[in-house]
Write a protein that holds these residues in place. Structure first.
Motif, PDB file in Angstrom:
ATOM      1  N   PRO A  63     -25.086 -15.046  -6.751  1.00  0.00           N
ATOM      2  CA  PRO A  63     -23.928 -15.933  -6.582  1.00  0.00           C
ATOM      3  C   PRO A  63     -23.904 -17.087  -7.567  1.00  0.00           C
ATOM      4  O   PRO A  63     -22.856 -17.726  -7.741  1.00  0.00           O
ATOM      5  N   ASP A  64     -25.046 -17.356  -8.215  1.00  0.00           N
ATOM      6  CA  ASP A  64     -25.105 -18.457  -9.181  1.00  0.00           C
ATOM      7  C   ASP A  64     -24.799 -18.016 -10.601  1.00  0.00           C
ATOM      8  O   ASP A  64     -24.699 -18.847 -11.509  1.00  0.00           O
ATOM      9  N   ALA A  65     -24.642 -16.719 -10.813  1.00  0.00           N
ATOM     10  CA  ALA A  65     -24.304 -16.197 -12.141  1.00  0.00           C
ATOM     11  C   ALA A  65     -22.804 -16.328 -12.379  1.00  0.00           C
ATOM     12  O   ALA A  65     -22.031 -16.576 -11.453  1.00  0.00           O
ATOM     13  N   PRO A  66     -22.370 -16.168 -13.632  1.00  0.00           N
ATOM     14  CA  PRO A  66     -20.923 -16.192 -13.905  1.00  0.00           C
ATOM     15  C   PRO A  66     -20.198 -15.119 -13.100  1.00  0.00           C
ATOM     16  O   PRO A  66     -20.736 -14.041 -12.859  1.00  0.00           O
ATOM     17  N   THR A  67     -18.982 -15.433 -12.708  1.00  0.00           N
ATOM     18  CA  THR A  67     -18.205 -14.493 -11.916  1.00  0.00           C
ATOM     19  C   THR A  67     -17.838 -13.259 -12.728  1.00  0.00           C
ATOM     20  O   THR A  67     -17.285 -13.363 -13.828  1.00  0.00           O
ATOM     21  N   GLY A 119     -21.403 -14.190  -9.080  1.00  0.00           N
ATOM     22  CA  GLY A 119     -20.582 -15.387  -8.948  1.00  0.00           C
ATOM     23  C   GLY A 119     -19.805 -15.357  -7.659  1.00  0.00           C
ATOM     24  O   GLY A 119     -20.333 -15.021  -6.597  1.00  0.00           O
ATOM     25  N   SER A 120     -18.510 -15.665  -7.712  1.00  0.00           N
ATOM     26  CA  SER A 120     -17.687 -15.651  -6.503  1.00  0.00           C
ATOM     27  C   SER A 120     -17.496 -14.250  -5.948  1.00  0.00           C
ATOM     28  O   SER A 120     -17.155 -14.081  -4.774  1.00  0.00           O
ATOM     29  N   ASN A 121     -17.739 -13.223  -6.759  1.00  0.00           N
ATOM     30  CA  ASN A 121     -17.628 -11.830  -6.305  1.00  0.00           C
ATOM     31  C   ASN A 121     -18.910 -11.317  -5.656  1.00  0.00           C
ATOM     32  O   ASN A 121     -18.974 -10.153  -5.261  1.00  0.00           O
TER      33      ASN A 121
END
Length: 313
Positions: A70-74, A98-100
């Motif tokens: 969740p902390d990686a780019p979306t 990320g948000s996905n």
């Protein structure tokens, strides 16, 4: 056939599914439900294998949400599996970050089969309240597996506290064979003859506690526990009577032995159930499992947890 779609959206995945269907590679007709699997990357292939085998009885669309960082780019990568790589279904695997990386209805909305029931399965790491989760709110059935939790006892107690009609757990489904055999035994005698019951099973198995709770509801007699080694599942059930005990025992293997006073020992097939067997059984019904609901909400509170299970470690 496996098709990889990198850095994509679910709308693009849906369009590719439609293209494949129009080209004759994917036949959506005959799919009876949508099965959503929410898991992590480590368990994706095991979950797909179980779902593919279960889909032979219940052709469906399988949507796998493989949670990433969740902390990686979306970002969102997808994989479409059809034909021999998808059993009697079509499979979409979504790898999000990320948000996905968080399961949500909006992530999979474009991929749901229209006017078809929805079943959600969490093989591991179920939400605290499945019915209140984003996926749980749109599902007709919600399948968890408390046996895979870090502390199965706590997971089962949380399920009892948060139970809603439509919830079920594979720890219960694994007991189907035991419940069938015990029900058949009880049909041959007067249940009032049973003075008490002892259930022998692994101390880390929620199935052990659920079987004790079911017998408590069925017989309204004291049910105590004898603990087998961790990880060995159910071993035996002893029904104590003045006329002689009845024991159904399966210490090893897939064959159980039935001991009754004055009768020859009977050997009964009682195989350990795989995830695909349990999943196929749960997909046979889309209405709430009222017996499971009664056992969880009314049977477990009657059970002396301190006597049944040791303190959490």
């Amino acid at each position: 056939m496996i098709i990889d779609l990198k850095d994509t959206t679910t709308s693009r995945v849906a369009k590719e599914m439609n293209r494949l269907r129009e080209a004759g590679g994917v036949v959506a007709l005959g799919r009876v439900l949508t099965l959503i699997i929410s898991t992590s990357g480590d368990y994706v292939e095991h979950s797909i294998r179980a779902a593919n085998l279960a889909s032979r009885e219940h052709p469906c669309r399988i949507i796998v949400i493989a949670a990433g960082d969740p902390d990686a780019p979306t970002a969102l990568d997808a994989q479409i599996r059809v034909g021999g790589d998808a059993g009697a279904s079509d499979v979409v695997v979504l790898h999000g970050s990320g948000s996905n990386a968080v399961e949500s209805e909006s992530l999979i909305g474009a991929l749901l089969l229209p006017d078809a029931p929805i079943v959600v399965w969490w093989p591991h790491d179920a939400p605290a309240v499945p019915a209140d989760s984003s996926l749980g709110r749109i599902a007709h059935r919600r399948i968890t597996d408390t046996a895979t939790a870090d502390v199965p006892r706590q997971a089962l107690m949380r399920l009892r506290q948060t139970y809603r009609a439509g919830d079920t757990d594979l720890s219960w489904t694994r007991l189907t064979g035991w419940r069938i055999q015990l029900a058949a035994i009880l049909d041959t005698l007067d249940p009032a003859e049973v003075r008490s019951v002892t259930v022998d099973g692994a101390e880390d198995s929620p199935s052990t506690l659920l079987l004790a709770a079911w017998l408590t509801r069925c017989l309204a007699v004291p049910v105590t526990m004898a603990h087998a080694d961790a990880g060995r599942g159910m071993r035996s059930v002893r029904l104590r009577r003045d006329a002689g005990d009845i024991v159904l025992s399966r210490p090893v293997g897939d064959i159980a032995s039935l001991y009754q006073q004055g009768r020859p020992i009977q050997h009964i097939p009682l195989p350990r159930r795989s995830d695909q067997d349990c999943l196929a059984e749960e997909l046979r019904r889309l209405d709430p499992d009222e017996v499971f609901g009664d056992v969880v909400t009314n049977g477990l509170p009657l059970t002396d947890l301190k006597a049944v299970l040791p303190s959490d470690r």
